[in-house]
Design a protein around this motif. Structure first.
Motif, short mmCIF file in Angstrom:
data_model
loop_
_atom_site.label_atom_id
_atom_site.label_comp_id
_atom_site.label_asym_id
_atom_site.label_seq_id
_atom_site.Cartn_x
_atom_site.Cartn_y
_atom_site.Cartn_z
N MET A 1 0.82 -1.21 0.00
CA MET A 1 0.00 0.00 0.00
C MET A 1 0.85 1.25 0.00
O MET A 1 0.48 2.27 -0.55
N SER A 2 2.04 1.19 0.61
CA SER A 2 2.85 2.38 0.75
C SER A 2 3.83 2.57 -0.39
O SER A 2 4.62 3.52 -0.37
N GLU A 3 3.82 1.69 -1.38
CA GLU A 3 4.74 1.84 -2.51
C GLU A 3 4.43 3.13 -3.27
O GLU A 3 3.26 3.43 -3.53
N PRO A 4 5.44 3.91 -3.66
CA PRO A 4 5.19 5.12 -4.43
C PRO A 4 4.65 4.80 -5.82
O PRO A 4 4.94 3.73 -6.38
N VAL A 5 3.86 5.71 -6.35
CA VAL A 5 3.20 5.51 -7.64
C VAL A 5 3.55 6.66 -8.58
O VAL A 5 3.41 7.82 -8.20
N PRO A 6 4.00 6.38 -9.81
CA PRO A 6 4.21 7.47 -10.78
C PRO A 6 2.87 7.97 -11.30
O PRO A 6 2.03 7.19 -11.74
N VAL A 7 2.68 9.28 -11.22
CA VAL A 7 1.47 9.92 -11.74
C VAL A 7 1.93 10.86 -12.86
O VAL A 7 2.56 11.88 -12.59
N LEU A 8 1.65 10.50 -14.08
CA LEU A 8 2.16 11.24 -15.24
C LEU A 8 1.22 12.37 -15.60
O LEU A 8 0.01 12.17 -15.71
N MET A 9 1.75 13.57 -15.79
CA MET A 9 0.96 14.74 -16.14
C MET A 9 1.22 15.13 -17.59
O MET A 9 2.31 15.56 -17.96
N TYR A 10 0.19 14.95 -18.42
CA TYR A 10 0.22 15.37 -19.81
C TYR A 10 -0.68 16.59 -20.00
O TYR A 10 -1.57 16.86 -19.18
N HIS A 11 -0.47 17.29 -21.10
CA HIS A 11 -1.36 18.37 -21.50
C HIS A 11 -1.84 18.09 -22.93
O HIS A 11 -2.64 17.21 -23.14
N ALA A 12 -1.35 18.83 -23.91
CA ALA A 12 -1.76 18.62 -25.29
C ALA A 12 -1.02 17.43 -25.91
O ALA A 12 0.16 17.20 -25.62
N VAL A 13 -1.72 16.70 -26.76
CA VAL A 13 -1.12 15.65 -27.60
C VAL A 13 -1.40 16.07 -29.04
O VAL A 13 -2.55 16.03 -29.50
#
Length: 266
Positions: A1-13
């Motif tokens: 549960m405590s493992e870090p998670v990558p949260v990717l932030m995109y905008h325009a494609v």
């Protein structure tokens, strides 16, 4: 549960984004390659709502092995045109945070930086499994607003999404990544269960549900750098300049807000 998670932030494609969005855009080819990297490395994309639910439950609501979040800010048309087919091909979940006053349609108040989604496209994304989250109505710096406008930007965005999509949004992303205790409390009071900042660090439960950190994906993010980002390697080095600028500008914004409050009292 405590493992870090990558949260990717995109905008325009987009192949040829507007100048204002170019730096924070990615090409369709780069996005396709990046999604292939996630699959090859065994990542399973989940929505922001699912991550928040799991962390609030203390892990009783499980996450898949190697979870990752794919998030898009603002609501650019290329998310439907270019990203949706790639997400569908891989069976990937994602979260789209929309600024409701920028989208094409009845609520459009102008000010958008590039071609935006319309509400039919937003609904199609939602029906495909993309979570639709709030990103204010007009994309202001929330920590600079007075209480009345802060509430309006947050609640109006929530209500428009609920009316147009048929489901009240549970997740929120701060425009520019800027927030404060007052902003976070307002977002919570508006009914959002979690909110995303920027930070350019992996997300951890200890950050709290209203300050979840994300990693910025840019036009300049190459294949090798992307692999390092999702694995959480070299983040401090890659984003050292961003963090220094963020820290300095945070002080400027706090000072600006304090002066605005003092002038209002005078």
């Amino acid at each position: 549960m405590s493992e870090p998670v990558p949260v990717l932030m995109y905008h325009a494609v987009a192949h040829q984004p507007a100048r204002a969005t170019h730096g924070l855009s990615v090409s369709p080819a780069a996005f396709t390659e990046q999604m292939a990297v996630l699959e090859e490395r065994g990542f399973t994309p989940v929505t922001t709502a699912r991550l928040g639910e799991s962390w609030r439950s203390g892990g009783r609501v499980p996450l898949p092995r190697r979870p990752v979040l794919i998030t898009f800010d603002d609501g650019y048309e290329g998310v439907h045109r270019h990203a949706l087919p790639v997400l569908a091909k891989h069976g990937f979940a994602a979260t789209l945070f929309v600024s409701t006053g920028w989208l094409r349609g009845a609520h459009d108040e102008g000010g958008a930086l590039d071609t935006m989604l319309d509400w039919d496209q937003v609904r199609e994304l939602a029906h495909s499994g993309t979570e639709i989250g709030g990103h204010t109505h007009s994309h202001p710096q929330l920590d600079q607003l007075d209480g009345e406008r802060l509430w309006d930007e947050t609640a109006r965005c929530r209500d428009i999404i609920a009316d147009e999509v048929g489901v009240a949004p549970l997740s929120f992303a701060y425009p520019y990544g800027y927030s404060s205790r007052r902003v976070r409390e307002t977002v919570r009071e508006a009914g959002f269960a979690q909110a995303l900042a920027v930070g350019n660090a992996l997300a951890r439960p200890a950050q709290g549900p209203y300050a979840v950190q994300r990693v910025t994906v840019r036009r300049s993010t190459g294949a090798e750098e992307f692999e390092r980002l999702v694995e959480g390697r070299s983040l401090a080095r890659n984003f050292a300049r961003d963090r220094a600028l963020t820290k300095g500008y945070a002080m400027v914004r706090r000072t600006r807000r304090a002066l605005t409050v003092l002038r209002g009292r005078g």
